[in-house]
Scaffold this active site. Structure first.
Site, PDB file in Angstrom:
ATOM      1  N   LYS A   1      81.752 -44.608  58.653  1.00 20.00           N
ATOM      2  CA  LYS A   1      81.948 -45.882  57.969  1.00 20.00           C
ATOM      3  C   LYS A   1      80.959 -46.944  58.470  1.00 20.00           C
ATOM      4  CE  LYS A   1      86.903 -44.872  57.352  1.00 20.00           C
ATOM      5  NZ  LYS A   1      88.283 -45.363  57.619  1.00 20.00           N
TER       6      LYS A   1
ATOM      7  N   TYR B   1      89.491 -44.383  47.543  1.00 20.28           N
ATOM      8  CA  TYR B   1      90.726 -44.857  48.175  1.00 20.28           C
ATOM      9  C   TYR B   1      91.825 -45.141  47.147  1.00 20.28           C
ATOM     10  CZ  TYR B   1      88.566 -45.198  52.817  1.00 20.28           C
ATOM     11  OH  TYR B   1      87.965 -44.924  54.024  1.00 20.28           O
TER      12      TYR B   1
ATOM     13  N   PHE C   1      96.976 -53.408  53.302  1.00 25.29           N
ATOM     14  CA  PHE C   1      95.685 -53.377  53.988  1.00 25.29           C
ATOM     15  C   PHE C   1      94.502 -53.099  53.056  1.00 25.29           C
ATOM     16  CE2 PHE C   1      97.352 -48.987  54.390  1.00 25.29           C
ATOM     17  CZ  PHE C   1      96.286 -48.242  53.913  1.00 25.29           C
TER      18      PHE C   1
ATOM     19  N   ARG D   1      89.821 -33.511  61.283  1.00 24.12           N
ATOM     20  CA  ARG D   1      90.923 -34.466  61.480  1.00 24.12           C
ATOM     21  C   ARG D   1      91.302 -34.556  62.967  1.00 24.12           C
ATOM     22  NH1 ARG D   1      92.302 -38.128  57.477  1.00 24.12           N
ATOM     23  NH2 ARG D   1      94.256 -38.340  58.628  1.00 24.12           N
TER      24      ARG D   1
ATOM     25  N   THR E   1      94.791 -42.288  62.977  1.00 22.67           N
ATOM     26  CA  THR E   1      94.280 -43.408  62.185  1.00 22.67           C
ATOM     27  C   THR E   1      94.239 -44.697  62.992  1.00 22.67           C
ATOM     28  OG1 THR E   1      95.225 -42.396  60.201  1.00 22.67           O
ATOM     29  CG2 THR E   1      94.631 -44.724  60.046  1.00 22.67           C
TER      30      THR E   1
ATOM     31  N   ARG F   1      87.830 -41.597  67.416  1.00 24.24           N
ATOM     32  CA  ARG F   1      88.504 -42.906  67.426  1.00 24.24           C
ATOM     33  C   ARG F   1      89.028 -43.243  68.807  1.00 24.24           C
ATOM     34  NH1 ARG F   1      91.591 -41.657  61.706  1.00 24.24           N
ATOM     35  NH2 ARG F   1      90.059 -42.610  60.293  1.00 24.24           N
TER      36      ARG F   1
ATOM     37  N   ASN G   1      87.626 -48.108  61.904  1.00 25.57           N
ATOM     38  CA  ASN G   1      87.938 -46.951  62.759  1.00 25.57           C
ATOM     39  C   ASN G   1      86.935 -45.808  62.599  1.00 25.57           C
ATOM     40  OD1 ASN G   1      88.683 -46.070  60.271  1.00 25.57           O
ATOM     41  ND2 ASN G   1      90.824 -45.705  60.750  1.00 25.57           N
TER      42      ASN G   1
ATOM     43  N   HIS H   1      85.979 -41.143  58.344  1.00 32.41           N
ATOM     44  CA  HIS H   1      86.924 -40.627  57.353  1.00 32.41           C
ATOM     45  C   HIS H   1      86.764 -39.118  57.308  1.00 32.41           C
ATOM     46  CE1 HIS H   1      88.992 -39.911  53.516  1.00 32.41           C
ATOM     47  NE2 HIS H   1      88.001 -39.066  53.273  1.00 32.41           N
TER      48      HIS H   1
ATOM     49  N   GLU I   1      87.407 -35.421  46.662  1.00 34.00           N
ATOM     50  CA  GLU I   1      86.498 -36.400  47.257  1.00 34.00           C
ATOM     51  C   GLU I   1      85.025 -35.968  47.238  1.00 34.00           C
ATOM     52  OE1 GLU I   1      89.828 -38.064  50.469  1.00 34.00           O
ATOM     53  OE2 GLU I   1      88.103 -36.931  51.183  1.00 34.00           O
TER      54      GLU I   1
HETATM   55  N1  UDP Z   1      93.776 -48.634  57.226  1.00 30.47           N
HETATM   56  C1  UDP Z   1      94.015 -49.949  57.612  1.00 30.47           C
HETATM   57  N2  UDP Z   1      95.294 -50.313  57.987  1.00 30.47           N
HETATM   58  C2  UDP Z   1      96.327 -49.437  57.993  1.00 30.47           C
HETATM   59  C3  UDP Z   1      96.085 -48.098  57.593  1.00 30.47           C
HETATM   60  C4  UDP Z   1      94.810 -47.742  57.212  1.00 30.47           C
HETATM   61  O1  UDP Z   1      93.110 -50.767  57.608  1.00 30.47           O
HETATM   62  O2  UDP Z   1      97.455 -49.813  58.352  1.00 30.47           O
HETATM   63  C5  UDP Z   1      92.425 -48.238  56.809  1.00 30.47           C
HETATM   64  C6  UDP Z   1      91.697 -47.435  57.904  1.00 30.47           C
HETATM   65  O3  UDP Z   1      90.308 -47.733  57.823  1.00 30.47           O
HETATM   66  C7  UDP Z   1      91.981 -46.012  57.458  1.00 30.47           C
HETATM   67  C8  UDP Z   1      91.878 -46.142  55.948  1.00 30.47           C
HETATM   68  O4  UDP Z   1      92.502 -47.406  55.666  1.00 30.47           O
HETATM   69  O5  UDP Z   1      91.058 -45.098  57.988  1.00 30.47           O
HETATM   70  C9  UDP Z   1      92.573 -45.059  55.160  1.00 30.47           C
HETATM   71  O6  UDP Z   1      93.895 -44.925  55.635  1.00 30.47           O
HETATM   72  P1  UDP Z   1      94.537 -43.479  55.866  1.00 30.47           P
HETATM   73  O7  UDP Z   1      95.998 -43.676  56.079  1.00 30.47           O
HETATM   74  O8  UDP Z   1      94.115 -42.558  54.775  1.00 30.47           O
HETATM   75  O9  UDP Z   1      93.913 -43.038  57.265  1.00 30.47           O
HETATM   76  P2  UDP Z   1      92.831 -41.903  57.643  1.00 30.47           P
HETATM   77  O10 UDP Z   1      93.045 -40.756  56.696  1.00 30.47           O
HETATM   78  O11 UDP Z   1      91.469 -42.537  57.534  1.00 30.47           O
HETATM   79  O12 UDP Z   1      93.151 -41.534  59.074  1.00 30.47           O
HETATM   80 MG    MG Z   2      93.114 -40.740  54.626  1.00 30.04          MG
END
Ligand code: UDP
Ligand code: MG
Length: 138
Positions: free
Chosen positions: A11, A51, A59, A87, A93, A104, A114, A117, A128
């Site tokens: 990112k 997204y 958020f 992952r 996350t 992370r 963070n 992705h 995707e």
């Molecule tokens: N995000 C955020 N606040 C939250 C949860 C997610 O800003 O409470 C953002 C963060 O950048 C995250 C992205 O939204 O990576 C997508 O969220 P997801 O739950 O899909 O997490 P990921 O799959 O990236 O771990």
């Molecule tokens: Mg995700």
């Protein structure tokens, strides 16, 4: 071996902080094969597609502003169990839940910014990957 593909993004915070090489090196050392790679900037259409599941969440506005704020590196990584491996290497996350040794857990300090992705399932990867690549090298 069943080859699996996953979409990985570094990112805008990862690019701005100069962590592209560091993050890609981790995946390479783990043995994941690079199947596609590009640098791009998210526009509104791509944010809404990539997204889609997060539109309407509290958020989402902050996520959208952040992901459009600068260039992102997109890649397809390939290997046995690539989705789960990526992952696990990314970490949780939320930066404060991410274990040390994960990307992370070692570098992130913000919930939205963070760094990475990774597709969270085979269905997500299949959805995707074509958003970023219309053709893969084989
Ligand atoms: N995000 C955020 N606040 C939250 C949860 C997610 O800003 O409470 C953002 C963060 O950048 C995250 C992205 O939204 O990576 C997508 O969220 P997801 O739950 O899909 O997490 P990921 O799959 O990236 O771990
Ligand atoms: Mg995700």
């Amino acid at each position: 071996m069943s080859v699996e593909q996953t979409l990985v993004l570094i990112k805008p915070d990862g690019v701005a902080r100069g962590l592209v090489g560091e993050i890609m090196a981790r995946f390479e050392r783990r043995g994941l094969r690079l199947a596609a790679l590009r640098l791009l900037r998210f526009d509104e259409v791509l944010v809404a597609r990539h997204y889609a599941e997060h539109i309407g969440k509290d958020f989402f506005p902050a996520l959208k502003e952040f992901i459009m704020s600068g260039p992102t590196v997109a890649m397809v990584l390939e290997g046995d169990r690539a989705i789960e491996i990526v992952r696990a290497m990314m970490g949780a996350t939320k930066f404060y839940e991410a274990a040390p040794g994960t990307i992370r857990g070692d570098y992130a300090n913000h919930v939205t910014r963070n760094l990475v992705h990774g597709s969270d399932s085979p269905a997500a990867a299949a959805r995707e990957i074509p958003l970023f690549f219309d053709r893969l090298i084989d």
